[in-house]
Write an enzyme that holds these catalytic residues in place. Structure first.
Site, PDB file in Angstrom:
ATOM      1  N   TYR A   1       0.750  -1.116  -0.082  1.00 11.77           N
ATOM      2  CA  TYR A   1      -0.083  -0.023  -0.024  1.00 11.77           C
ATOM      3  C   TYR A   1       1.017   1.181  -0.042  1.00 11.77           C
ATOM      4  O   TYR A   1       1.857   1.081   0.274  1.00 11.77           O
ATOM      5  CB  TYR A   1      -1.032  -0.042   1.149  1.00 11.77           C
TER       6      TYR A   1
ATOM      7  N   LYS B   1       6.711  -1.707   1.749  1.00  4.41           N
ATOM      8  CA  LYS B   1       5.590  -0.938   2.594  1.00  4.41           C
ATOM      9  C   LYS B   1       4.449  -2.170   2.220  1.00  4.41           C
ATOM     10  O   LYS B   1       3.619  -1.931   1.458  1.00  4.41           O
ATOM     11  CB  LYS B   1       5.132   0.227   1.728  1.00  4.41           C
TER      12      LYS B   1
ATOM     13  N   ARG C   1       8.374   3.431  -4.928  1.00  2.00           N
ATOM     14  CA  ARG C   1       8.440   2.647  -3.758  1.00  2.00           C
ATOM     15  C   ARG C   1       7.308   1.485  -3.993  1.00  2.00           C
ATOM     16  O   ARG C   1       7.746   0.267  -3.594  1.00  2.00           O
ATOM     17  CB  ARG C   1       7.903   3.549  -2.578  1.00  2.00           C
TER      18      ARG C   1
ATOM     19  N   GLU D   1      12.912   2.995  13.628  1.00  2.19           N
ATOM     20  CA  GLU D   1      11.754   3.816  12.976  1.00  2.19           C
ATOM     21  C   GLU D   1      10.616   3.537  13.995  1.00  2.19           C
ATOM     22  O   GLU D   1      10.527   2.684  14.669  1.00  2.19           O
ATOM     23  CB  GLU D   1      11.467   3.656  11.439  1.00  2.19           C
TER      24      GLU D   1
HETATM   25  N1  PDD Z   1       3.405   5.342   7.027  1.00  7.92           N
HETATM   26  N2  PDD Z   1       7.982   3.938   8.461  1.00  7.92           N
HETATM   27  C1  PDD Z   1       6.914   3.363   8.541  1.00  7.92           C
HETATM   28  C2  PDD Z   1       7.001   1.961   9.058  1.00  7.92           C
HETATM   29  C3  PDD Z   1       5.605   3.797   7.816  1.00  7.92           C
HETATM   30  O1  PDD Z   1       4.752   3.177   7.944  1.00  7.92           O
HETATM   31  C4  PDD Z   1       5.888   4.952   7.160  1.00  7.92           C
HETATM   32  C5  PDD Z   1       4.828   5.735   6.445  1.00  7.92           C
HETATM   33  C6  PDD Z   1       7.269   5.780   7.297  1.00  7.92           C
HETATM   34  C7  PDD Z   1       7.118   7.223   6.499  1.00  7.92           C
HETATM   35  O2  PDD Z   1       7.018   7.157   5.237  1.00  7.92           O
HETATM   36  P1  PDD Z   1       6.857   8.287   4.357  1.00  7.92           P
HETATM   37  O3  PDD Z   1       7.430   9.407   4.582  1.00  7.92           O
HETATM   38  O4  PDD Z   1       6.764   7.639   3.101  1.00  7.92           O
HETATM   39  O5  PDD Z   1       5.043   8.581   4.517  1.00  7.92           O
HETATM   40  C8  PDD Z   1       8.148   5.146   7.903  1.00  7.92           C
HETATM   41  C9  PDD Z   1       2.072   5.790   6.441  1.00  7.92           C
HETATM   42  C10 PDD Z   1       2.076   7.369   6.250  1.00  7.92           C
HETATM   43  C11 PDD Z   1       0.898   4.894   6.879  1.00  7.92           C
HETATM   44  O6  PDD Z   1       1.113   3.906   6.945  1.00  7.92           O
HETATM   45  O7  PDD Z   1       0.152   5.635   7.109  1.00  7.92           O
END
Ligand code: PDD
Length: 261
Positions: free
Chosen positions: A31, A124, A50, A156
């Site tokens: 997703y 992801k 990605r 993270e």
């Molecule tokens: N999540 N690390 C994890 C485990 C994440 O799920 C996310 C983002 C990030 C930050 O990635 P980005 O800057 O590309 O949003 C880091 C999204 C926002 C979510 O699951 O809602």
């Protein structure tokens, strides 16, 4: 609500997913969360790249998702969301940035938690059980995010990347199979270059975190949010620090410029 499902725009109620669907049965899916600022999709290409990267590694048989950018824009229009700050997640939905803005003002509380995820956190995927459990643990402890620890390293958050400031240098974990390569993380690096803030990608050990002057999380939904309490203990003076503030301002003015362009 109009959604896009298997090559068709349709009413959300009409969507039928087979019980044999591998995403449903095995969480074999990917997703993306792309934020739209007043109809403008922020860094859509990077998000879709990605997605392709994940599809290659999950061997989903399809790797080009570039058409989703237009589809997402179409969804925003069809749902009349072009004036809203909406979030796209296969469907377009409204997103109330209010509560997140409040958190950014005051800073958030975090807990640290053992990383029980698999060794491909760079993909992801929708298999988010460890993230959901860790987030639940945070909530149960009055916190808003949990930071995963593996081999003593603060990697993270459950839905964000983690950064800390040491000697005026913004430090964050290097890209590896143990973190998601955040689009916001990369955007923050660009902002740091224009703000003359030095960046280092190296492991942050939990045992050294007391030496940090600031901690923050960054992500599509969280933008830049300071951490003011960790595992129940106040961090520093309990207020967002100057580096986070500078990055929040730079972030917002960049979005303003994009919206005007
Ligand atoms: N999540 N690390 C994890 C485990 C994440 O799920 C996310 C983002 C990030 C930050 O990635 P980005 O800057 O590309 O949003 C880091 C999204 C926002 C979510 O699951 O809602």
């Amino acid at each position: 609500m109009i959604v896009y499902f298997n090559e068709q725009f349709m009413d959300k109620e009409k969507v039928c997913i087979s019980p044999d669907d591998r995403g449903f049965l095995f969480a074999d899916g990917l997703y993306e969360v792309i934020r739209s600022y007043k109809g403008f999709l922020f860094r859509a290409k990077e998000h879709l790249n990605r997605l392709s990267y994940g599809a290659v590694h999950l061997k989903l048989g399809r790797t080009d998702f570039s058409e989703l950018e237009e589809i997402a824009e179409e969804l925003i229009l069809r749902n009349g969301l072009e004036l809203e700050d909406a979030t796209i997640y296969a469907v377009a939905s409204t997103f109330d940035p209010g509560p997140a803005e409040k958190k950014r003002e005051k800073g958030i509380h975090i807990i640290t938690i053992a990383d029980t995820r698999w060794a491909r956190c760079d993909l992801k995927t929708t298999a988010l059980t460890p993230n959901v459990l860790a987030n639940q643990a945070a909530v149960e402890n009055g916190a808003q995010e949990a930071i995963f620890i593996r081999d003593g390293v603060m990697l993270e958050g459950t839905h964000s990347n983690f950064m800390a400031v040491f000697d005026n240098v913004l430090v964050t974990a290097p890209l590896s199979n143990y973190i998601l390569g955040g689009i916001t993380r990369k955007f923050i690096f660009e902002l740091c270059a224009s703000q003359n803030i030095r960046v280092e990608e190296r492991p942050i050990f939990e045992k050294d975190i007391h030496l940090a002057t600031e901690m923050m999380i960054v992500g599509t939904t969280t933008k830049v949010t300071s951490i003011v309490r960790m595992n129940g203990t106040l961090f520093r003076d309990g207020r967002p620090g100057p580096v986070a503030r500078a990055l929040q301002e730079a972030y917002n003015s960049e979005i303003e410029i994009l919206n005007m362009g």
